[in-house]
Scaffold this motif. Structure first.
Motif, mmCIF file in Angstrom:
data_model
loop_
_atom_site.group_PDB
_atom_site.id
_atom_site.type_symbol
_atom_site.label_atom_id
_atom_site.label_comp_id
_atom_site.label_asym_id
_atom_site.label_seq_id
_atom_site.Cartn_x
_atom_site.Cartn_y
_atom_site.Cartn_z
ATOM 1 N N GLY A 110 -9.678 5.312 -18.111
ATOM 2 C CA GLY A 110 -9.984 5.214 -19.530
ATOM 3 C C GLY A 110 -11.216 4.380 -19.819
ATOM 4 O O GLY A 110 -11.844 4.531 -20.854
ATOM 5 N N THR A 111 -11.546 3.488 -18.891
ATOM 6 C CA THR A 111 -12.747 2.657 -19.067
ATOM 7 C C THR A 111 -13.787 2.909 -17.994
ATOM 8 O O THR A 111 -14.924 2.486 -18.124
ATOM 9 N N GLY A 112 -13.387 3.578 -16.952
ATOM 10 C CA GLY A 112 -14.291 3.860 -15.843
ATOM 11 C C GLY A 112 -13.537 4.490 -14.698
ATOM 12 O O GLY A 112 -12.334 4.731 -14.773
ATOM 13 N N VAL A 113 -14.257 4.733 -13.620
ATOM 14 C CA VAL A 113 -13.677 5.377 -12.450
ATOM 15 C C VAL A 113 -13.353 4.308 -11.412
ATOM 16 O O VAL A 113 -14.144 3.410 -11.170
ATOM 17 N N ARG A 114 -12.185 4.429 -10.805
ATOM 18 C CA ARG A 114 -11.769 3.539 -9.726
ATOM 19 C C ARG A 114 -11.649 4.341 -8.438
ATOM 20 O O ARG A 114 -11.225 5.491 -8.464
ATOM 21 N N LEU A 115 -12.016 3.737 -7.336
ATOM 22 C CA LEU A 115 -11.812 4.340 -6.020
ATOM 23 C C LEU A 115 -10.611 3.654 -5.406
ATOM 24 O O LEU A 115 -10.578 2.428 -5.265
ATOM 25 N N LEU A 116 -9.604 4.440 -5.061
ATOM 26 C CA LEU A 116 -8.379 3.925 -4.474
ATOM 27 C C LEU A 116 -8.293 4.442 -3.046
ATOM 28 O O LEU A 116 -8.419 5.645 -2.813
ATOM 29 N N ALA A 117 -8.125 3.551 -2.102
ATOM 30 C CA ALA A 117 -7.951 3.930 -0.700
ATOM 31 C C ALA A 117 -6.686 3.259 -0.193
ATOM 32 O O ALA A 117 -6.450 2.081 -0.454
ATOM 33 N N LYS A 118 -5.860 4.029 0.523
ATOM 34 C CA LYS A 118 -4.611 3.477 1.031
ATOM 35 C C LYS A 118 -4.293 4.109 2.371
ATOM 36 O O LYS A 118 -4.539 5.282 2.594
ATOM 37 N N ARG A 119 -3.736 3.285 3.265
ATOM 38 C CA ARG A 119 -3.264 3.761 4.561
ATOM 39 C C ARG A 119 -1.839 3.282 4.725
ATOM 40 O O ARG A 119 -1.543 2.098 4.577
ATOM 41 N N LEU A 120 -0.930 4.201 5.024
ATOM 42 C CA LEU A 120 0.459 3.842 5.252
ATOM 43 C C LEU A 120 0.602 3.288 6.666
ATOM 44 O O LEU A 120 0.075 3.854 7.617
ATOM 45 N N GLU A 121 1.302 2.184 6.806
ATOM 46 C CA GLU A 121 1.542 1.590 8.122
ATOM 47 C C GLU A 121 2.537 2.416 8.925
ATOM 48 O O GLU A 121 2.442 2.499 10.135
ATOM 49 N N ASP A 122 3.507 2.998 8.234
ATOM 50 C CA ASP A 122 4.541 3.770 8.911
ATOM 51 C C ASP A 122 4.772 5.053 8.120
ATOM 52 O O ASP A 122 5.051 5.007 6.937
ATOM 53 N N GLY A 123 4.647 6.188 8.754
ATOM 54 C CA GLY A 123 4.880 7.461 8.081
ATOM 55 C C GLY A 123 3.587 8.108 7.632
ATOM 56 O O GLY A 123 2.490 7.731 8.041
ATOM 57 N N GLU A 124 3.733 9.097 6.770
ATOM 58 C CA GLU A 124 2.578 9.834 6.268
ATOM 59 C C GLU A 124 2.842 10.272 4.839
ATOM 60 O O GLU A 124 3.985 10.287 4.386
ATOM 61 N N PHE A 125 1.774 10.592 4.143
ATOM 62 C CA PHE A 125 1.907 11.058 2.772
ATOM 63 C C PHE A 125 2.512 12.454 2.766
ATOM 64 O O PHE A 125 2.127 13.310 3.556
ATOM 65 N N ARG A 126 3.476 12.690 1.898
ATOM 66 C CA ARG A 126 4.150 13.985 1.760
ATOM 67 C C ARG A 126 3.847 14.528 0.373
ATOM 68 O O ARG A 126 4.317 13.989 -0.618
ATOM 69 N N TRP A 127 3.065 15.566 0.324
ATOM 70 C CA TRP A 127 2.627 16.126 -0.941
ATOM 71 C C TRP A 127 3.641 17.110 -1.495
ATOM 72 O O TRP A 127 4.328 17.787 -0.745
ATOM 73 N N PRO A 128 3.726 17.230 -2.825
ATOM 74 C CA PRO A 128 4.597 18.257 -3.413
ATOM 75 C C PRO A 128 4.035 19.649 -3.132
ATOM 76 O O PRO A 128 2.885 19.795 -2.727
#
Length: 75
Positions: free
Chosen positions: A13-31
């Motif tokens: 709403g005020t600007g763009v943010r860059l978000l970076a994340k790494r899971l220590e255990d497991g993986e991202f599960r997308w819908p």
């Protein structure tokens, strides 16, 4: 491709943010993707970032959780 890392550009709403994340255990599960779109609710987005599985149907190698005693299994 590594399924334990994600980078997102988010408009807050005020600007763009860059978000970076790494899971220590497991993986991202997308819908699942339906009609070429992946839809996330406001509640699903933080759950995804914590590594929760959001798919609407089980993967081929997964077994559904057993039903509670006295209740029918749901599919």
């Amino acid at each position: 491709m590594r399924a334990d890392r994600i980078r997102l550009l988010v408009w807050d709403g005020t600007g763009v943010r860059l978000l970076a994340k790494r899971l220590e255990d497991g993986e991202f599960r997308w819908p699942t993707i339906e009609d070429g779109l992946m839809r996330l609710s406001a509640a699903q987005f933080p759950a995804l970032l914590e590594g929760a599985r959001l798919a609407t149907r089980p993967l081929a190698n997964e077994t559904p959780a057993p039903a509670l005693p006295g209740r029918a299994a749901t599919q």
